[in-house]
Design a protein around this motif. Sequence first.
Motif, PDB file in Angstrom:
ATOM      1  N   PHE A 168      13.337   0.555  13.884  1.00  0.00           N
ATOM      2  CA  PHE A 168      12.063   0.011  13.391  1.00  0.00           C
ATOM      3  C   PHE A 168      12.319  -1.132  12.417  1.00  0.00           C
ATOM      4  O   PHE A 168      13.237  -1.082  11.620  1.00  0.00           O
ATOM      5  CB  PHE A 168      11.300   1.119  12.678  1.00  0.00           C
ATOM      6  N   SER A 193       9.697  -4.127  10.107  1.00  0.00           N
ATOM      7  CA  SER A 193       8.277  -4.351   9.867  1.00  0.00           C
ATOM      8  C   SER A 193       7.776  -5.639  10.506  1.00  0.00           C
ATOM      9  O   SER A 193       6.597  -5.940  10.408  1.00  0.00           O
ATOM     10  CB  SER A 193       7.951  -4.301   8.376  1.00  0.00           C
ATOM     11  N   GLY A 203       5.031   3.191  17.401  1.00  0.00           N
ATOM     12  CA  GLY A 203       4.800   2.164  16.398  1.00  0.00           C
ATOM     13  C   GLY A 203       3.327   1.989  16.098  1.00  0.00           C
ATOM     14  O   GLY A 203       2.512   2.863  16.419  1.00  0.00           O
ATOM     15  N   ALA A 204       3.022   0.867  15.472  1.00  0.00           N
ATOM     16  CA  ALA A 204       1.646   0.584  15.058  1.00  0.00           C
ATOM     17  C   ALA A 204       0.718   0.718  16.258  1.00  0.00           C
ATOM     18  O   ALA A 204       0.991   0.188  17.332  1.00  0.00           O
ATOM     19  CB  ALA A 204       1.573  -0.819  14.488  1.00  0.00           C
ATOM     20  N   THR A 213      -0.596  -5.189   3.215  1.00  0.00           N
ATOM     21  CA  THR A 213       0.031  -4.052   3.878  1.00  0.00           C
ATOM     22  C   THR A 213       0.320  -4.340   5.339  1.00  0.00           C
ATOM     23  O   THR A 213      -0.309  -5.204   5.960  1.00  0.00           O
ATOM     24  CB  THR A 213      -0.857  -2.799   3.750  1.00  0.00           C
ATOM     25  N   GLY A 214       1.270  -3.620   5.870  1.00  0.00           N
ATOM     26  CA  GLY A 214       1.592  -3.740   7.286  1.00  0.00           C
ATOM     27  C   GLY A 214       0.731  -2.817   8.122  1.00  0.00           C
ATOM     28  O   GLY A 214       0.806  -2.810   9.347  1.00  0.00           O
ATOM     29  N   ASP A 215      -0.112  -2.035   7.452  1.00  0.00           N
ATOM     30  CA  ASP A 215      -0.871  -1.005   8.145  1.00  0.00           C
ATOM     31  C   ASP A 215      -2.144  -1.564   8.790  1.00  0.00           C
ATOM     32  O   ASP A 215      -2.522  -2.714   8.570  1.00  0.00           O
ATOM     33  CB  ASP A 215      -1.214   0.105   7.137  1.00  0.00           C
ATOM     34  N   LYS A 222       7.143  -3.853  14.023  1.00  0.00           N
ATOM     35  CA  LYS A 222       6.288  -2.701  13.730  1.00  0.00           C
ATOM     36  C   LYS A 222       6.369  -1.628  14.807  1.00  0.00           C
ATOM     37  O   LYS A 222       5.391  -0.939  15.100  1.00  0.00           O
ATOM     38  CB  LYS A 222       4.830  -3.118  13.523  1.00  0.00           C
ATOM     39  N   GLU A 263       8.546   8.772   9.461  1.00  0.00           N
ATOM     40  CA  GLU A 263       9.406   9.476  10.406  1.00  0.00           C
ATOM     41  C   GLU A 263       9.414  10.967  10.111  1.00  0.00           C
ATOM     42  O   GLU A 263       9.344  11.796  11.019  1.00  0.00           O
ATOM     43  CB  GLU A 263      10.844   8.940  10.297  1.00  0.00           C
ATOM     44  N   ARG A 306      -3.011   6.788   8.484  1.00  0.00           N
ATOM     45  CA  ARG A 306      -2.121   5.788   9.081  1.00  0.00           C
ATOM     46  C   ARG A 306      -1.949   6.204  10.544  1.00  0.00           C
ATOM     47  O   ARG A 306      -1.625   7.339  10.839  1.00  0.00           O
ATOM     48  CB  ARG A 306      -0.803   5.815   8.319  1.00  0.00           C
ATOM     49  N   LYS A 329       0.829  -1.202   0.000  1.00  0.00           N
ATOM     50  CA  LYS A 329       0.000   0.000   0.000  1.00  0.00           C
ATOM     51  C   LYS A 329       0.866   1.256   0.000  1.00  0.00           C
ATOM     52  O   LYS A 329       0.835   2.055  -0.923  1.00  0.00           O
ATOM     53  CB  LYS A 329      -0.914   0.011   1.216  1.00  0.00           C
ATOM     54  N   THR A 330       1.657   1.358   1.070  1.00  0.00           N
ATOM     55  CA  THR A 330       2.361   2.609   1.311  1.00  0.00           C
ATOM     56  C   THR A 330       3.401   2.889   0.231  1.00  0.00           C
ATOM     57  O   THR A 330       4.293   2.088   0.006  1.00  0.00           O
ATOM     58  CB  THR A 330       3.050   2.560   2.674  1.00  0.00           C
TER      59      THR A 330
END
Length: 953
Positions: free
Chosen positions: A556, A558, A580-581, A680-682, A561, A527, A623, A455-456
Amino acid sequence: MEQYLLDNFDLPAKNPSEEAQRRWRSAVGSLVVKNRRRRFRHVPDLDQRHQDHAKRRSVQEKIRVALYVQQAAITFIGGAKKNEYQLTDYIIKAGFSINPEELASITSKHDLKALKMHGGVDGISKKVRTTFDRGVCATDLDTRQSIYGVNRYAEKPSRSFWMFVWDALQDTTLIILMVCALLSVVVGLASEGWPKGMYDGLGIILSILLVVMVTAASDYKQSLQFKELDNEKKNIFIHVTRDGGRQKISIFDLVVGDIVHLSIGDQVPADGLFIHGYSLLIDESSLSGESEPVYTSQDKPFILAGTKVQDGSAKMIVTAVGMRTEWGRLMSTLSEGGEDETPLQVKLNGVATIIGKIGLVFATLTFVVLMTRFLIDKGLTVGLSNWYSTDALTIVNYFATAVTIIVVAVPEGLPLAVTLSLAFAMKKLMNDKALVRHLAACETMGSAGTICTDKTGTLTTNHMVVDKIWIAEVSKSVTSNSSLEELNSAISSSAWSLLLQGIFENTSAEVVKGNDDKQTVLGTPTEIAIFEYGLSLQGYRDAEDRSCTKVKVEPFNSVKKKMAVLVSLPGGGHRWFCKGASEIIVEMCDKVIDQDGDVIPLSDDRRKNITDTINSFASDALRTLCLAFKDVDEFDENADSPPNGFTLIIIFGIKDPVRPGVKEAVQSCITAGIIVRMVTGDNINTAKAIAKECGILTDDGIAIEGPDFRNKSPEEMRDLIPKIQVMARSLPLDKHLLVTNLRGMFQEVVAVTGDGTNDAPALHEADIGLAMGIAGTEVAKESADVIVLDDNFTTIINVARWGRAVYINIQKFVQFQLTVNIVALVINFVSACITGSAPLTAVQLLWVNMIMDTLGALALATEPPNDEMMKRPPTGRGESFITKVMLRSLEVRMVTSRSPTALMTYSWRVISGWIQVAFAILALLIFLNSFVVQVCPARLLFGAAFVWKSTPA
Ligand SMILES: Nc1ncnc2c1ncn2[C@@H]1O[C@H](COP(=O)(O)OP(=O)(O)OP(=O)(O)O)[C@@H](O)[C@H]1O
Ligand SMILES: [Ca+2]
């Protein structure tokens, strides 16, 4: 035929087995290959490759022994005795005080004693005239390069044009024809006298030379193109400090003394010494074959070129570049093993072999028929016992015709046309911001049925700004100065200082001053967004908030996260900051700060409130990240950050708008039968919101979180996977699992994008791995088949378009070749039977061949994609290449004998330069003269003339 191809000429696009590679080579045989060197130029020599692997392994083993076996370290590869190093006047005059060999040997031999003798890393930096915070001066780069070397590896000199001419001359049939031509000249001169007797032979010789030149020119041009791409592939950009500022430079411009910034996923560009950094974990497997990564620090400061940063970050000072590094020596031992052959290339080698065999049979038949007729004729007229020199000439001519039929009938250009077409596509794609690393990828991309995209940065612009925040139990939008004003009055000063401390300590972003004194923030977009938000707040507070020192940093990545830092506070004590997330951080918190800046427990109500806030931010496609802290009295140097007991400070909602054009690109994927899935990691709500906006998530699609997906049984997966359109909070591992299942269970051709180091397995597993050029790490790029230089989803679709174009162009070219080949064969044979002479002389056939093999390939194989191509479904795995449609159209073509028309249309398209114009016109004149006028019915002549006229110039 299809079965024969499948049995012998079938090769997977990625990681083919050596057995399969050898199988097709032996199936081609040698009978129908006219020019081995040329035909197999773009195909690796497997035996050579074997030797190279062995050589490489033995070098690696030497390095491994030297690095890991203590005693051997003294007698490292360079030799046992201690070298006496001397400083030359040139070095002294330039102001340096260490010999390049000596400097290089410190790192490569891991020689702590020598390092100490030179005053440690500090001492070395003085001796190579650099400082840790200012780096080298841009003015003395040339001197450094002349003393300490250039960061390039010795390469084999590239082949000159004349070598390609020599290659083109290696053609067996051409050699036979040459001999025939010479014979014909000799016999001709003897029987018909000067100059008339040598016309025939001379014609052939000239034609052969022309064919050779055109072939060589085309091959040479292609080789230049490959070289250009190859250079592009090797050109990596790295961050260094020079003249006091941080800059991005090409790996080739790196010099000894440069201060290099290393971060997770980088490949170490030169040998160097560790200056400063956090949890730097180096993977040395590429260099020494040692699979266990090593921690590098001040105590063990040696960092070798070619190794990879597996975790952490650091600064290093360069001590050796290019051929003075072990890596340089290792790289230069590698021969150009050649690109792996692509499935299409192999298949066309199969087609060429089949046609070649048919051609051989027909050529022999033609010769036999011509000879028989000649002998019968002769027997009936003058008797078989009377021989004249003209008879010899006739026979030589017959033989030449037969050989020429082979020249035409063995479609040597067919496999080469694939290379040509792919090289062309690669070049075009390069201009359109996609760097194709493996030829086969471009081809496979044409048949991709699924794209699993990040995604990002890929679907979104990656220009992130903090849009909303939640702090002290209220959310606010960050839009103008007035909202900052409002925030300033709303929260207490202790909360303020916690917030600013947290933002500026827990960051990997950095403010740098460029040459023009302008400040820029460097770092990942997330960041940067937070850092810049911090800067905007700073106007309201003083710098005193930033006076603590970092003790420990967990950068960081992934998988975790999150990012954590430990700082020691000016007033004593230590404090962890963690960001973080959002879900992960909130999970670690049991307290929160309120409006007065007091720490209050996180009750269920408050927790629910926070979760609701996160979800509402996420549903706005923001996000979300959280920042939290924990004070500790004591800590263990080696322990990780604590898993709980944190106090939540703030929730950030960061806006990252969808890229313009993505929605259309997704739409065109759907039209083209390609399914787009977002991985995605989001946060899942953020992911869903963005996916809806791009048109990826539809009403009947499924959005799932990584942990849910991971725990499904194979049966559940089978039902689930086709419907998955969004996978959120995924680990790189989940991506890998999805790809494996899509390929294994559903036989899909899968393209996958990735940026992180951990994406490497998924990129490797996919049929086509696409790495991001901007956000991607070196490790990801190395595992990828294509590098998307602008990180843009639209570019990925473009690769698919070109992939399809290659496939279709090659199909057209095969059709064209087959038509011409078969028509030429049949006509020659039939007319030899009926009239006793071949309608096309050797010279004419050579012309036809040149148009077909070289110019025809240029025209047909390089046609750009059109929109029609993206309106049909992708050709799936294992679909037959010579499809029924093609065969049918081939039959029709043969029956109506439309080949001259086709030939002319195509050769006309070929015409681009004036030389080619001249060639084509000449060729066509001869062609019209012989083929059309003598053989074809008048209808075709008119047809041809019509096409000729109606084709725009
Ligand atoms: N520098 C950072 N420090 C702390 N947390 C971060 C940082 N960058 C990202 N995150 C958090 O980690 C989460 C996941 O990041 P990850 O790298 O797995 O996904 P991504 O690559 O950014 O997204 P995508 O997979 O869509 O490209 C983000 O949603 C964010 O909440
Ligand atoms: Ca990612």
